[in-house]
Write an enzyme that holds these catalytic residues in place. Structure first.
Site, PDB file in Angstrom:
ATOM      1  NE  ARG A  21     -25.152  73.009  25.612  1.00  0.00           N
ATOM      2  CZ  ARG A  21     -24.173  72.451  24.897  1.00  0.00           C
ATOM      3  NH1 ARG A  21     -22.933  72.889  25.006  1.00  0.00           N
ATOM      4  NH2 ARG A  21     -24.430  71.468  24.071  1.00  0.00           N
TER       5      ARG A  21
ATOM      6  CB  VAL B 166     -23.599  66.341  23.981  1.00  0.00           C
ATOM      7  CG1 VAL B 166     -22.360  66.396  23.102  1.00  0.00           C
ATOM      8  CG2 VAL B 166     -24.189  67.750  24.156  1.00  0.00           C
ATOM      9  CG  ASP B 167     -29.740  65.716  22.677  1.00  0.00           C
ATOM     10  OD1 ASP B 167     -29.736  64.497  22.403  1.00  0.00           O
ATOM     11  OD2 ASP B 167     -30.077  66.596  21.856  1.00  0.00           O
TER      12      ASP B 167
ATOM     13  CG  HIS C 218     -19.312  66.120  18.680  1.00  0.00           C
ATOM     14  ND1 HIS C 218     -19.976  67.036  17.889  1.00  0.00           N
ATOM     15  CD2 HIS C 218     -18.235  65.717  17.949  1.00  0.00           C
ATOM     16  CE1 HIS C 218     -19.332  67.183  16.731  1.00  0.00           C
ATOM     17  NE2 HIS C 218     -18.284  66.387  16.732  1.00  0.00           N
TER      18      HIS C 218
ATOM     19  CB  CYS D 151     -11.178  62.921  36.226  1.00  0.00           C
ATOM     20  SG  CYS D 151      -9.687  63.623  36.934  1.00  0.00           S
TER      21      CYS D 151
ATOM     22  CB  CYS E 191     -11.858  63.728  40.267  1.00  0.00           C
ATOM     23  SG  CYS E 191     -11.498  61.976  40.032  1.00  0.00           S
TER      24      CYS E 191
ATOM     25  CB  THR F 280     -25.677  68.097  10.892  1.00  0.00           C
ATOM     26  OG1 THR F 280     -24.367  68.665  11.074  1.00  0.00           O
ATOM     27  CG2 THR F 280     -25.679  67.154   9.693  1.00  0.00           C
TER      28      THR F 280
ATOM     29  N   PRO G  20     -34.211  72.040   6.996  1.00  0.00           N
ATOM     30  CG  PRO G  20     -35.072  73.165   8.849  1.00  0.00           C
ATOM     31  CD  PRO G  20     -34.151  72.059   8.459  1.00  0.00           C
TER      32      PRO G  20
END
Ligand code: OAD
Length: 254
Positions: A72, A105-106, A121, A129, A149, A190, A216
């Site tokens: 992703r 989250v992009d 999000h 970590c 980590c 959304t 849409p």
């Protein structure tokens, strides 16, 4: 063809003291990033969230989860903001105050130039970590997946909210404050089925704000929203901005 925007809505946007915007995966669809619930292409149509987006899944198979997020991340790294993201940059410049809250989250809102984005999000571009939760940027680039980590040796995980986890408290508080105090809230791209994010539009409605949806498809918000506009964010948002404030310089050049 341009949308016949209700004049009362255009006036409300133009004169709003505070605008809140909540976005979901649909605004990034036109950048080539899959949504979660659209038929055929949605991530949760093709994959089971309980295998990939819970801490139990990560404990069970950390490499599988890390690799899925790497895939992703690759899509996000290759993507560019689209006309919908850019329209929200314009909105923030033209409105007297505008808070953009996203479930995405992009990082594409920030890449487009939106300031002070409230990320509900998390962000897939960051890692943290698994044990201590601290954001880590300086791990050793070995073949190990997930990487470790450098501070405690625990595996690293993406800095995104998984099912069963709480949202970042500061982001949720900022989003709630924006929803309570806005005159106009735009809910864009959304499905409105994941809480607490989905509750922000209802909070704004209860506080007396005008709530408009851009999507849409019909959603659970459609019937209670003040306005529900059917269409793609990348088409409708630039049209809306032009209808409220006139065309941007880029639109005049086109
Ligand atoms: P969904 O996949 O649930 O919904 C995407 C919405 O975008 C749908 O209502 C589509 O109709 C709409 N859509 C598709 N193309 C569009 C376009 N070009 N313009 C405007 N809208 C369009 O995605 P979210 O609502 O973002 O959570 O999902 C909410 C959360 O569920 C995500 O943040 C994610 C997921 O589990 C976490 O990962 C924590």
């Amino acid at each position: 063809m341009t949308t016949p925007w209700p004049p009362s809505f255009l006036v409300a946007v133009r004169h709003a003291r505070r605008i809140a915007v909540i976005t979901g995966a649909g605004i990034s669809a036109e950048s080539g990033i899959p949504t979660f619930r659209d038929a055929q292409t949605g991530l949760w149509t093709r994959y089971r969230p309980e295998d990939l987006a819970t801490s139990a899944a990560f404990v069970r198979d950390p490499r599988l989860v890390w690799d899925w997020y790497e895939w992703r991340r690759g899509m996000v790294a290759a993507a560019q903001p689209n006309a919908g993201h850019r329209a929200l940059v314009d909105l923030q410049q033209r409105a007297s105050a505008c808070t953009v809250i996203t479930q995405n989250v992009d990082g594409l809102h920030q890449q487009a130039g939106t300031r002070n984005v409230v990320e509900l999000h998390g962000n897939i571009r960051r890692s943290k970590c698994f044990t201590e939760g601290r954001i880590v940027t300086d791990w050793a680039r070995t073949d190990e997946r997930p990487p470790r980590c450098p501070h405690c040796g625990s595996p690293l995980r993406p800095d995104v909210v998984w099912f069963g986890e709480s949202l970042p408290a500061a982001a949720l508080a900022a989003a709630d404050e924006a929803a309570r105090s806005c005159d106009v809230l735009l809910s864009i791209g959304t499905s409105g089925v994941v809480y607490p994010a989905a509750g922000l539009a209802l909070t704004a409605l209860a506080a007396g704000a005008i709530v408009a949806e851009v999507n849409p498809a019909q959603t659970p918000l459609s019937d209670s929203a003040t306005y529900s506009f059917r269409g793609a964010a990348g088409e409708l948002l630039p049209e809306l901005l032009a209808a409220v404030w006139g065309p941007t310089k880029a639109q005049m050049r086109a």
